[in-house]
Design an enzyme around this catalytic site. Structure first.
Site, PDB file in Angstrom:
ATOM      1  N   GLN A 376      -0.447   1.747  10.548  1.00 38.28           N
ATOM      2  CA  GLN A 376       0.744   2.467  10.920  1.00 38.28           C
ATOM      3  C   GLN A 376       0.849   2.031  12.510  1.00 38.28           C
ATOM      4  O   GLN A 376      -0.010   2.668  13.127  1.00 38.28           O
ATOM      5  CB  GLN A 376       1.153   3.741  10.448  1.00 38.28           C
ATOM      6  N   GLU A 426      -6.502  -1.453  -5.335  1.00 38.84           N
ATOM      7  CA  GLU A 426      -5.800  -2.320  -4.445  1.00 38.84           C
ATOM      8  C   GLU A 426      -6.527  -3.672  -4.855  1.00 38.84           C
ATOM      9  O   GLU A 426      -7.643  -3.938  -5.110  1.00 38.84           O
ATOM     10  CB  GLU A 426      -6.175  -1.984  -2.821  1.00 38.84           C
ATOM     11  N   ASP A 475       2.524   3.373  -1.868  1.00 37.62           N
ATOM     12  CA  ASP A 475       2.917   2.769  -0.636  1.00 37.62           C
ATOM     13  C   ASP A 475       2.877   1.166  -0.825  1.00 37.62           C
ATOM     14  O   ASP A 475       1.877   0.748   0.015  1.00 37.62           O
ATOM     15  CB  ASP A 475       2.011   3.417   0.580  1.00 37.62           C
ATOM     16  N   CYS A 503       8.899   1.231   3.342  1.00 38.84           N
ATOM     17  CA  CYS A 503       9.058   1.005   4.590  1.00 38.84           C
ATOM     18  C   CYS A 503      10.572   0.073   4.739  1.00 38.84           C
ATOM     19  O   CYS A 503      10.988   0.017   5.850  1.00 38.84           O
ATOM     20  CB  CYS A 503       8.099   0.081   4.985  1.00 38.84           C
ATOM     21  N   GLU A 546      10.598   5.085   7.589  1.00 38.89           N
ATOM     22  CA  GLU A 546       9.887   5.252   6.401  1.00 38.89           C
ATOM     23  C   GLU A 546      10.644   6.219   5.534  1.00 38.89           C
ATOM     24  O   GLU A 546      10.884   7.273   6.055  1.00 38.89           O
ATOM     25  CB  GLU A 546       8.573   5.573   6.654  1.00 38.89           C
TER      26      GLU A 546
END
Length: 553
Positions: A376, A426, A475, A503, A546
């Site tokens: 971020q 991931e 996310d 986002c 966000e």
């Protein structure tokens, strides 16, 4: 703006082309940002006269899940863009053999549109029209300093209180549209409670990463380092100094100024996006609370010999360690040599100073952040966001947290001490390796990371923790996740609470709708309900934010 009309890349402004572009004609595809130009179909043999709205409606009824449609004026063909390859291929299957108003259409894969800068070099006849379009929102006669701020920080001339009020209105308008889309799927009026916009703890100079272009100023002044502003869509390559931009820190501005001074002292030319010639192309700067300053230079080798490039490296290092640039106190320098004009073929990457990463502090934790890794850009704002996640999801020592699309593990690691166990999932293996290193760096032992697709592991995890309070945090990248991921989360009925960080909420709308749509063969398991939403202002002086939405069932 509707979901189908939202797009985040330069490709929004380009004309469609069915011819094969050369590599430099689509240089924008080398960038990291999302663009649906990668996933496009061309539909031919449409009726001579047909309505755009009618075509759009028919495609939706057919089940084609597109991002946007473009129909060239007077044409009997159209272009349909998708979020990813899977949805494009599904669209291809649905459209093959389809008949629209008596015409059996022909459908093929379409090529990405031409980069506006390349196309402009081929034809200047639409300059005046494009200039007027580009200047619709801002005075074309405004000083360059104003144009730069209008481009990089569109809300710069509002007080911070006014910015928050404007963003609150933007979010509420979006939620109203989302409520209507959800209603269309389940025939019930719903309201998504909005808890307002949480302000950023730091308003000015908050960005810890910026990418600066090397180019030509508005008065043809060469070797300017800064932001392109306002006129790229018109085919004009102009770069302005970030010195007036409120979101850039003073230490970063100092680095930019000295880098500009350095390249002006060199005979090797700056890189031009108009001609695709030159060497000095881009400067990326990353900073951290722990006083790290990383520079990453993108240098196109052009016609320079290897020994000439080595000379540039040595002089750059000397300038920032022993010369005038030493005042910047740079800790890391990475020099990337690129081969082709699009800048996406790396010939060599060399660390001239320090390591390949910097160290950032988030709460009481430390993270290794490499030059290209996602982190971020507003560290203090990220702390507000992650605290919101922790408090909203009521995490405790009986909770097992699934961190889906975990990247380098930032969220899971920051929340690990508040839960019993964390599983980060991931599909990018390099990111998972970074996550493991960051967990070890902070002595976090109740966390594991899995390098795989969610659909390959979710059922096993739900079964393993079926006696635990299992919650999920999602996310995802800008465009959201594939509907298959949502279908799997829907079928995992042990997951009663799900937090979603978006986002770009417009591009995540399809995920929100699918989480809440009624049970069906495709969406098994009870639907989620959006119980609250909160925006966090990670990007003062810009319209971006966000959005955190808490779902329960």
């Amino acid at each position: 703006m509707t979901e189908e009309e939202v797009e985040t890349s330069i490709a929004d402004e380009v004309l469609e082309s069915s011819t094969e572009p050369k590599s430099e004609e689509k240089g924008y595809l080398a960038r990291d940002e999302y663009t649906s130009e990668r996933f496009k179909l061309e539909i031919n043999n449409l009726p001579k006269y047909f309505g755009f709205g009618d075509l759009k409606k028919r495609l939706k009824l057919l089940g084609v899940d597109f991002v946007k449609i473009k129909v060239p004026k007077g044409a009997t063909h159209a272009y349909v863009n998708f979020r990813n390859e899977e949805e494009r291929e599904k669209g291809l299957k649905l459209l093959t053999g389809w008949t629209f108003r008596g015409n059996r259409v022909e459908v093929t894969h379409a090529k990405p549109a031409t980069d506006i800068m390349f196309r402009q070099n081929k034809s200047k006849k639409n300059d005046n029209k494009r200039d007027r379009q580009a200047d619709n929102d801002h005075d074309p006669n405004a000083p360059d300093e104003v144009k730069i701020q209008n481009s990089a920080t569109p809300l710069w001339n509002l007080t911070y209180e006014e910015q928050l009020a404007k963003k609150s209105t933007i979010v509420q308008e979006y939620l109203k549209g989302l409520e209507q889309k959800i209603k269309e799927t389940n025939s019930k009026d719903i309201t998504i409670p909005f808890e307002g916009v949480k302000p950023s703890p730091i308003v000015d100079g908050y960005r810890t990463k910026c990418e600066f272009s090397c180019g030509k100023g508005n008065n043809d002044e060469e070797k300017i380092v800064g932001f392109r502003y306002g006129e790229y869509r018109s085919g004009i390559d102009r770069v302005g100094s970030p010195s007036v931009c409120k979101n850039v820190s003073d230490e970063m501005k100092l680095v930019v100024q000295h880098f500009q001074d350095f390249i002006r002292s060199r005979s090797s030319p700056w890189y031009s996006a108009e001609t695709h010639l030159g060497c000095w192309r881009q400067l990326t700067v990353r900073t951290s609370r722990l006083n790290y300053i990383l520079m990453m230079i993108s240098f196109c080798q052009g016609q320079l010999a290897a020994d000439e490039i080595e000379g540039e490296k040595k002089e750059l290092l000397k300038y920032f360690t022993a010369g005038s640039g030493s005042v910047c106190k740079v800790t890391n320098i990475i020099f990337n040599v690129e081969k082709n004009k699009a800048g996406n073929e790396l010939v060599q990457s060399e660390i001239l100073l320090g390591d390949s990463f910097i160290v950032e502090k988030l709460f009481d934790l430390q993270f290794h952040v490499s030059a290209k890794a996602f982190f971020q850009a507003n560290t203090q704002g990220a702390e507000v966001l992650y605290s919101l996640v922790k408090d909203s999801m009521k995490l405790d020592q009986d909770t097992v947290l699934l961190d889906i699309c975990c990247g380098t593990g930032t969220i899971g690691i920051t929340l690990a001490n508040n839960v019993k166990h964390v599983i980060g999932i991931e599909m990018i293996k390099d990111a998972v390796e970074d996550a493991k290193r960051n967990a070890q760096l902070n002595n976090i032992n109740n966390i594991e990371f899995i390098a795989d697709k969610i659909e390959n592991v979710i059922h096993k995890l739900v079964t393993k923790y079926n006696q635990q309070r299992l919650v999920a945090i999602l996310d995802p990248p800008r465009a959201g996740v594939h509907r298959k991921v949502i279908q799997i989360l829907r079928s995992a009925e042990n997951i009663k609470v799900l937090g979603y960080i978006a986002c770009n909420p417009h591009l995540a709308t399809h995920n929100f709708v699918d989480l809440t749509r009624p049970r069906s063969r495709a969406y098994q398991g009870e639907p989620f309900v959006a119980v609250t939403s909160t925006a966090v202002d990670l990007f003062p002086h810009t319209p971006h934010y966000e959005l955190f939405v808490l779902f329960q069932r």
